[in-house]
Write a protein that holds these residues in place. Sequence first.
Motif, mmCIF file in Angstrom:
data_model
loop_
_atom_site.group_PDB
_atom_site.id
_atom_site.type_symbol
_atom_site.label_atom_id
_atom_site.label_comp_id
_atom_site.label_asym_id
_atom_site.label_seq_id
_atom_site.Cartn_x
_atom_site.Cartn_y
_atom_site.Cartn_z
ATOM 1 N N LYS A 22 1.646 -40.066 -6.082
ATOM 2 C CA LYS A 22 2.250 -38.870 -6.248
ATOM 3 C C LYS A 22 3.453 -39.068 -7.132
ATOM 4 C CE LYS A 22 0.954 -36.472 -1.985
ATOM 5 N NZ LYS A 22 0.178 -37.687 -1.359
ATOM 6 N N TYR B 281 1.795 -33.524 -8.520
ATOM 7 C CA TYR B 281 1.070 -34.371 -9.425
ATOM 8 C C TYR B 281 1.515 -33.992 -10.846
ATOM 9 C CZ TYR B 281 -1.930 -36.066 -5.640
ATOM 10 O OH TYR B 281 -2.154 -36.527 -4.534
ATOM 11 N N PHE C 116 -5.106 -39.008 -13.802
ATOM 12 C CA PHE C 116 -4.683 -39.920 -12.833
ATOM 13 C C PHE C 116 -5.070 -41.290 -12.898
ATOM 14 C CE2 PHE C 116 -3.413 -36.420 -10.229
ATOM 15 C CZ PHE C 116 -4.400 -35.527 -10.159
#
Lengths: 355, 471, 362
Positions: A22, B281, C116
Motif C-alpha cells: 500500500k 493505493y 500494481f
Amino acid sequence: MSIRTALLIGFTVAILCGCLRKEILDDINIESAVGFDEAGKEKIRGTVLIPVYKKGETANKTLTAVSPTAKDVLEELQYKTSEPLVNGSIETALYGKRLAKRGIFPFVDQFHRDASIGTRLYLAVVDGTAERLLEGRYGRQGSGIYLSNLLKQNIEQRDLPKTNLHLFLKTYYADGKDPFLPYIRRVGEDVQVIGVALFRNDRMVDTIGRSDMFYFKIAADAYSEGTHTIRLNRQHYVSIKNISTKRTISFSGPKTRPHIHVHLALEGVVREYKRGAFTFDVRKSVEKTFEQQIRSKTAALLRRFQEKHIDPIGFGDLAASRYRQFRHRDFYKNYSHLPIRVTAEVTIRDTGIIE
Amino acid sequence: MDFQTKVYRNDTSGLYLWVSYIKPMVDIETVARSIFPYLFHRPFSSLEDIRQALPIDDAYISSDPNDVKAKLLEGYLFVRLHETDETGLLIKAQKTLERTLTIPEVEFSVVGPKESFIESLETNLYLLRKRIPIDRLTVKMTRVGTLSKTKVAVVYIDGIANPDNVQTVLQRIEQVEFDEMIDSSYIVQIISDNRHSPFPQLLDTERPDRVAAVLAEGKVAIMVDGSPHVLIGPTTLVEFFSSFEDYFLNWTIASFFRLIRLFSVTFSILITPIYVATLNYHYELIPKDLLGTLITSRREIPFPPILEVLFLELTIELLREAGARLPTKVGQTIGIVGGIVIGTASVEAGLTSNVLLILVALAALASFTTPVYKIGNTIRLMRFPFILFAEMWGLLGVAFCFCIVMTHLLYLTSLGRPFLAPLYPPRWRDLKDAFIRLPFTSQSKRPETLRTEQPIRFNRKKAKEKRDIDE
Amino acid sequence: MASVAERLQVSPFMTFFVIVSMQIGVGVLGFQRVIAKTAGHDAWISVLLAGASSHLILIVLYWLLQQADGDFLLLHQRLFGRWVGGALSSLLALYFAAMAFVVLRTYIEVIQVWMFPDLKTWEFSLAFLFLCLYITVGGFRVVVGIYFFCLIIPSYLLFTFWFVLDYTDFYQLLPILDHPPSTIVKAAKQMTLTMLGYETILLFYPFIKRGNQSAKWAHAALLTTTLFYALLTVLTLAYFSEKQLQRQIWPTLTMWKMVELPFIERFEYIGIANWLLIILPNVCLGLWCSSRICKQLFPVRQKTALLVIAAICFFSTLLIHDRKEVDFVNTILNRVGFYFLYIWIPCLAGITYIVKKVRGNV
C-alpha cells in the motif's frame, strides 16, 4: 447449488490470500517537483520538492542527492527520508541550464518509462540551478503548485506555447521538428518566465527572450487569449487583448527546396489606447503597424532558426505532410537556405465600451 | 379452559340446544344481539329451520369433525340439538378487533391517498376491491401453515395477468411447508426464487393504491391474513427504486427524482470503497488542491483508512440499530445526539478524519432514499464487500466486486421472470417506466416482462388529442 | 444437437453485443504500434481493409452455418468423418481455451506494469477464473448478460478521448496513401489479428432465436468495431509522432494519461480498472465455447469440462512470466486465429460447396 458454495469458498480463499503493497496517503512523501543539475563531470544532482501539508499554509521541503545517473539519484534520495518518496504526483521537472546544454534526454526518458508519472508534466529549463530555484518558498499552497500554475497560466493566457512532457517527447522523436521548453529564473521570492529555450535534439542551443516570445507563439502555436502591447511610435502604445491567431503555412516548389510561406492572421480587441478616440483611421494604422511588426520580428526569428539549424516550428513535419515520398534528410540539407516569406493580417474588432 | 358448551332452552318449541364455542374467539355481543334471539324465541323443529331463520349468512350444517374443529377455532358457534349429536349448525360469530385504517408508515407520500393495509384480510380485500370494482378481479383463497392455518389470498385480474405467473404463485404457495405463518415476509422468504440472495425478489407494499395499480399492469398480489404488507410479483430491480409518489407528481419532476435516487444509491455504495481504494493505493488520482485537505485531515489518525472506514460504518449501523429498538422519544434523541456527538468527538479525538465523516454520513443518508425498506437493507449490506475488495485490490477490486454483484443480479429471477428486466434482456418499451417515467399518455402498453394477455391499456389515439394552432 | 431449448436462447439483437465485445479486448490497448510500424501514418486504411475482409469472412461463416443447420462441429464430422472431424474440433476447443488464458494473462501483465507491480499472477488469475466460472455456470444467457453490461457500462470511455484532441495534429496523417500498397495490406493482415473474436459465432449460433436474422446484427457489430478501431488509430496517429509511437507498448493507455477530469487526475487507472469489465466477457466466452465443444465431442458434462479447462487456464497463466513470453503467446494465438479464419474457413467452404454439388447435401 453446491457448485456455487464451492465457488464462494474458493473465492474467499483466493481473495484473502491477496495483499498488495500500500501507499497510504499520509504515510508517503509525495514529490511535487524535481530538478536536475550538473554536478561535476559525470554526476547529476537531483533535487525533489516535497510539500509539507499543514493546516493553513503548506510548507516545502527539498532533498538533494548526487549520483551518476538520473535513476540512481532518485533512489539515493530514499535513503534520506523516513517515509517513502513517491513520484506519481510530480507536476514540474526542471533542468539546470548547464545540464540542458549537455543534453536532457536521459532525464526525460526516465519519466517516460515510469508508468506512474503523467504526461501532463511540465518541463522547464532554469537560468541558474534547479536546486536553488526549488529551495525558494513561493505561494501559499506550496512551491510545487505554484510552479505548475505559473507555467499553466502562461501557456493558456500568455506567450508560452503549449508544452509538456508529451509534447516534448513528441517533438523530440519527430524527424521534422525540434523541441523547446519554457525558460524560467528565480527572482528573489518569485519565479519568472523569461523566455523559451530552444533545443536541437535534446541539447539547448538558444533562447528566445521575452520580447520575442509573442511572435514565436504565434508562429509555433495558436493564440486564443492574451494581451499584447505594441508600440506605435515613440511614446505611444496600444494594448490589444482577446487575441486569437491562426497560422497558415504553405509550401510551393520542389520538395527538397520548397518555398515556405507563413501567413499569420490575428484578431484582437483594443484594451487601452491613450491617445484619444480610436477612429477608423487610427485603427487602420494600428493594424498596419502591427502587421509590419509581426512580419519583421517573425522573419527575424525564423532566420535565426535557420542559421542555428533548428526547427522548432516544425517545417520539416509540415512539409512531410504536403509532399509525397518526403525525405527529411534532403529537406534539412538545404534548410538554412530555404526562402521563407512571412505575411501577416491583423484585424482589430471593436474597441470595448467606449470609443 | 376456554372451550365452553352451554345448554339453552328454546321458549317456543321447548327444544334444548347445546351451544359450543371457544370464548376468546367469539364476539359475545353479536351473539347476544343477533343470534340468541333467533335461537331462543323463534319456533323451529330442526337445524335447517334455524339456519334459514338466522340473518347471518355464514351458517351451515356440518357433521365433519375436522371442519367443526377448524371452525370452532375460528370463532364459530356450534349448535346441536342433542348433546351427543355429531351433526350441528355452525354459525359465524367471529370477534373482529382490528386496527383502524391509518396512514402508511413505511411508504408515506405527501400527495395521494393515505390509506394503508391493516392486518385483517377481509378489510384489505375490501380496500382493494373498491378500487377495482370489476368481476375479473379474481381472489383465490388458501390456507398456509400447519399450526397457524393462515388465510392467504392470491389476487389477480383474469384476462390481464399471465396465467403462468398465477400458476407459479399458486403452486408455490401450495407447496409451502411451515408451521406458524406469521407474516407475509415469511412467505416471501419461502417462495422466493433465490432464497440465498440478499436482494428481495418480491415487492412488498402497504398501499392499496399501489397494489391496484400493479394489478392493472398485470401482476399478481399475495395477501396474508395478519400482515399489513402485501406481496407483488413478478418484479424487477428497477421497481425497488420507484416510489409510488412518482406517479402523483408531474412526469418531469418524477423522472428527475428517480434519477437522483439512482444516483444516490450508486454514490452510497461506491463512495466509501473509493475512499479506501484511493487513499490506500491511488494517491495520484486525487486532484492537487484536494490532496492538502485530505492529508491534513488524516494526519493525526493512527489507523489505516480501512479501519477508519469500518469504525465509522459500524458506528452508523449501531446508531441505526439502537435507534430502532428504543421507544420513539428516546430513540430520536439518541439518533441525533449520538450522530453529532460521536461524530464530532471522534474527529476531535483523532480517531477519524472529518472528510471521511462527511462521506460516510452522506452515504448513509443516500441509502435512506430508497422507497422500499427491504432494498435499503440490501444496500447497507452491499457496501461491505466493496470495501473489502477495495482494501485488497484498490480500484481493481471495486471493479471486480461490481462484476460479482452484476453476475449475481443476472442470476436472479422473480417468479421465473428475469430480475434485471428492462435492462437485460433489454425491453426498450419498458424503459418508459424504469429510470424515468414518461407521461401517462405514453404508457398505453403494459410491461413486456409480464407477458400479459392484454397488452394494450387504453386507446392511445384517444388519449393524445392533437389540435392545430388556434383551433 | 443444434437445437437448443427456447428458454435458453437470446434475441438476435444480442449478437451485436457479443461480437463487438468479443472483438474489443486487450488488443485495443496496444494494437496501434504494430500496424504503424508497417504502414506508418496510413495504418488507418489498413484497419478499414481488415474490417472489410472480416465482413467477407463473416458471410462465409454464416453460409457454413446454414449448411450445417447451425451446428458447426457437425460439419467437421460430416465432411471428414468422426475421428478427423473430432480432432479438428478439439483443436478448435484448444484455440478457445488458449484465447481465454492469453487474454487473461495479458491483462494481468498490464496491471502489473501499470498499477500494481506486486500483484501476484496466481492470485488474480485464480480469483478472476472463479468469477468466470460463476458466470459461465449460469449458461449462455448469463454470459450474454455480462456481455451486454460490459459493453454498455465502459462505453463512457469513448468520451474520454475528447480530452486528447487538444494535443493531436491531424496533419500528421497526410499525405494519404503515401506508403506502398503492399505495406498497407501487410498491416491489414496484422490488424485482423486484433479484430478476431467473431469466430465464436460458430459456437453460439444455436443459442440465438431466429438465427438467420442475426446476420444483420453481426455485420452491424463488425462495422461498429471497424469504425471504432479506425477512429482510434487516426487519433493515435495524430497524437504521437511516428517514432514516439514505436516506443509505446500500450499507446491507448499512454493517451489516457493526458485525460484530466475535474475530480480525477490520472485517468488511466480508472481506464485499467474498467478494462476488467471489457475482458471479462472475452475470457468467459472462451471458456464457454471450449467446454461446449468438449461436451459435444466427449461424453462429459459441460460443467466438468468447464472446471478442467479453467484449471488448465489457471496453470497456464502461471507459466508465463514476463512480457516477452506474453508477446510470444499472443503472437502464436493470433496466428492460429488468422489461419483458422482466413485460410481454413474458406477452404472448408470450398470443400463443403464441392461436396454439396456432388452429394446433394451435407
